[in-house]
Write an enzyme that holds these catalytic residues in place. Structure first.
Site, PDB file in Angstrom:
ATOM      1  CB  THR A 161       2.011  35.722  68.718  1.00 53.30           C
ATOM      2  OG1 THR A 161       3.319  36.211  68.514  1.00 53.30           O
ATOM      3  CG2 THR A 161       2.093  34.355  69.334  1.00 53.30           C
ATOM      4  NE  ARG A 189      12.795  38.315  67.417  1.00 52.91           N
ATOM      5  CZ  ARG A 189      11.546  38.087  67.762  1.00 52.91           C
ATOM      6  NH1 ARG A 189      10.745  37.402  66.976  1.00 52.91           N
ATOM      7  NH2 ARG A 189      11.083  38.526  68.903  1.00 52.91           N
ATOM      8  CB  VAL A 190      14.114  32.080  67.751  1.00 57.33           C
ATOM      9  CG1 VAL A 190      13.046  31.323  68.530  1.00 57.33           C
ATOM     10  CG2 VAL A 190      14.426  31.333  66.450  1.00 57.33           C
ATOM     11  N   GLY A 191      11.943  34.447  68.907  1.00 56.95           N
ATOM     12  CA  GLY A 191      11.448  35.127  70.106  1.00 56.95           C
ATOM     13  C   GLY A 191      11.013  34.138  71.176  1.00 56.95           C
ATOM     14  N   GLY A 213       3.164  38.913  72.132  1.00 65.28           N
ATOM     15  CA  GLY A 213       3.781  40.219  72.339  1.00 65.28           C
ATOM     16  C   GLY A 213       5.249  40.219  71.966  1.00 65.28           C
ATOM     17  N   GLY A 215       8.747  39.396  72.008  1.00 61.94           N
ATOM     18  CA  GLY A 215       9.515  38.274  72.542  1.00 61.94           C
ATOM     19  C   GLY A 215      10.667  38.706  73.429  1.00 61.94           C
TER      20      GLY A 215
HETATM   21  N1  GLY Z   1       5.944  36.860  70.353  1.00 64.24           N
HETATM   22  C1  GLY Z   1       6.487  36.563  69.114  1.00 64.24           C
HETATM   23  C2  GLY Z   1       7.877  36.950  68.944  1.00 64.24           C
HETATM   24  O1  GLY Z   1       8.372  37.863  69.605  1.00 64.24           O
HETATM   25  O2  GLY Z   1       8.527  36.360  68.124  1.00 64.24           O
END
Ligand code: GLY
Length: 295
Positions: A161, A189-191, A213, A215
């Protein structure tokens, strides 16, 4: 009344930076700060500055955002990005999108048009309709990421990130974050990055924050909002950043980091990973200060 002095800080992710990647992290973060500072020092807005800074990081394969993002389970680059404005509390986000050169530019346009989170095809359609730079989804795959995915190699320098926070001469604070997600993540998948309060937060009454970090650890502790709330009572952003990371460590497992600027233009950052690439510029510095570790 004293004129407001601009400030900008970027991060290139909470991660382990191997010796061979140290210089690239310094160079990339410095270039991002320089791009944002160019905007701020000419009286441009914080939104324009954070977009310019993040575009630099999204173009640099050293970082896990845009070109050079880590690949998902299908071997694709699928990214998330968001921006939030501290004056209006407006925000915009895209998630699980493909083929956008600069996902942060889509997040900014959404923020300015109508706050929403646009996922997958709807985010891609928005970018296309707004004339943003598009490419084939394969054009965002860097050779090194492809080889790692193909060999299922253990990723030591796990890229994680990018983010930026800026204060402009009008006193406006903006936060922005962009990511390729986690290595081998399932398609879709989305964090935390696209989620206001988790991956970013901005409120001119307190400050602005971008996080990085894991998610799945950042979301339950609402990391960015936790950091911003800790600024109450004019607490220093360094203390607030440390408080947010300590909260994450106390309550969940995982690695994370955050960068902050408060309404007075003071900066802070903290992380519990081995390294975090950071650079910032203030009026008092003649060039960006860059770090991979907090001194
Ligand atoms: N911080 C990015 C993610 O976990 O997708």
């Amino acid at each position: 009344m004293n004129p407001i002095k601009p400030v900008i800080i970027v991060h290139g992710g909470a991660k382990t930076i191997t010796e061979d990647k140290v210089e690239a992290n310094h160079i990339g973060c410095r270039a991002a700060v320089e791009a944002g500072w160019e905007v701020l020092s000419n009286g441009g807005s914080a939104a324009e500055a954070v977009e310019a800074a993040i575009q630099v990081l999204e173009s640099d394969q050293t970082f896990n955002a845009g070109f050079g993002s880590t690949l998902n389970s299908e071997g694709e680059v699928e990214v998330d990005a968001a921006m939030m404005d501290g004056t209006t509390l407006s925000w915009g986000a895209v998630a699980a999108v493909q083929g956008l050169r600069h996902p942060i530019s889509a997040a900014r346009r959404i923020m300015e048009e109508k706050p929403r989170l646009l996922v997958a095809r709807s985010g891609e359609r928005f970018a296309l309709e707004h004339g943003l730079a598009m490419c084939s989804k394969d054009d965002l795959i860097a050779e090194e990421q492809y080889q790692e995915w193909k060999e299922e190699a253990e990723v030591i320098d796990r890229p994680n990130t990018v983010g930026c926070v800026a204060l402009d001469i009008h006193g406006n604070l903006v936060a922005a974050t962009s990511t390729g997600g986690t290595t081998g993540q399932p398609q879709g998948r989305v964090g935390d990055t696209a989620l206001v309060g988790c991956g970013l937060y901005a409120d001119n009454r307190l400050g602005a924050c971008s996080t990085t970090g894991d998610g799945e650890s950042i979301i339950p502790v609402v990391l960015a909002k936790t950091a911003i709330d800790a600024l109450a009572g004019d607490r220093h952003p360094q203390e607030a950043a440390q408080h947010a990371i300590a909260t994450l460590k106390d309550r969940v497992e995982g690695e994370a980091g955050c960068i902050l600027i408060d309404r007075q233009g003071r900066i802070g950052w903290a992380y519990n990973s081995q390294h975090m690439a950071v650079a910032y510029r203030t009026d008092e510095l003649s060039e960006p200060a860059t770090f991979i570790e907090k001194e």
